[in-house]
Design a protein around this motif. Structure first.
Motif, short mmCIF file in Angstrom:
data_model
loop_
_atom_site.label_atom_id
_atom_site.label_comp_id
_atom_site.label_asym_id
_atom_site.label_seq_id
_atom_site.Cartn_x
_atom_site.Cartn_y
_atom_site.Cartn_z
N ARG A 1 0.85 -1.20 0.00
CA ARG A 1 0.00 0.00 0.00
C ARG A 1 0.88 1.24 0.00
N LEU A 2 0.28 2.32 -0.45
CA LEU A 2 1.00 3.59 -0.47
C LEU A 2 0.37 4.54 0.52
N PRO A 3 1.08 5.34 1.21
CA PRO A 3 2.53 5.35 1.23
C PRO A 3 3.07 4.12 1.95
N THR A 4 4.33 3.79 1.67
CA THR A 4 4.97 2.64 2.30
C THR A 4 4.99 2.84 3.81
N THR A 5 4.63 1.79 4.52
CA THR A 5 4.66 1.83 5.98
C THR A 5 5.57 0.72 6.49
#
Length: 123
Positions: free
Chosen positions: A11-15
Motif C-alpha cells: 500500500r501507499l505510502p509505504t509503511t
C-alpha cells in the motif's frame, strides 16, 4: 528473541511494521527469510522477502529506537499527504465550480444568432 522491522509495500505510502520472533531461518542462496512464531502452542512459519526486511536484530533497545524513528517519519509524511489531499480536494472543487459557471454563462449566450451551435436546430 529477534526483532524485525519490515516494509509494507502493498500500500501507499509505504509503511513499516515491527515484531518479535522466536527464531528465523535464512540462507545466502534464498531471497526469503522464514520467521517462526508460536501461536496457541503451534509453530507458524511466515515467509518474508529479504528485500522487505529493514532490520533484524537481537537488541531490543536498538529495535525500539529505530522503530520510533520510522513511526515519526511515517507521521510526518502522512501529515504531508493529508495536507496535499485537502489541497487537491479544494482545487477540484474550485475547478468544478469554475467549469459549471463557464457552462452556465455559455448556455445563456448559446441561443443568440452569432453563436454557431447546431443544438439550436435540435430544440
Amino acid at each position: 528473541m529477534y526483532y524485525v522491522i519490515k516494509k509494507q509495500t502493498d500500500r501507499l505510502p509505504t509503511t513499516f511494521i515491527g515484531f518479535g520472533v522466536e527464531k528465523y531461518i535464512a540462507s545466502k542462496k534464498n531471497k526469503n527469510v522464514i520467521f517462526l512464531f508460536l501461536k496457541d502452542g503451534k509453530v507458524i512459519r511466515k515467509w518474508v522477502k529479504l528485500e522487505d526486511i529493514i532490520l533484524l536484530t537481537e537488541d531490543k533497545n536498538y529495535f525500539l529506537k529505530i522503530m520510533k524513528q520510522f513511526q515519526n517519519v511515517e507521521e510526518a509524511q502522512q501529515k504531508l499527504v493529508d495536507e496535499a489531499q485537502a489541497q487537491l480536494e479544494k482545487s477540484m472543487t474550485h475547478f468544478v465550480e469554475t467549469m459549471n459557471a463557464e457552462i452556465h454563462d455559455f448556455e445563456e449566450i448559446r441561443d443568440t444568432k452569432d453563436v454557431p451551435c447546431i443544438l439550436k436546430n435540435l430544440s
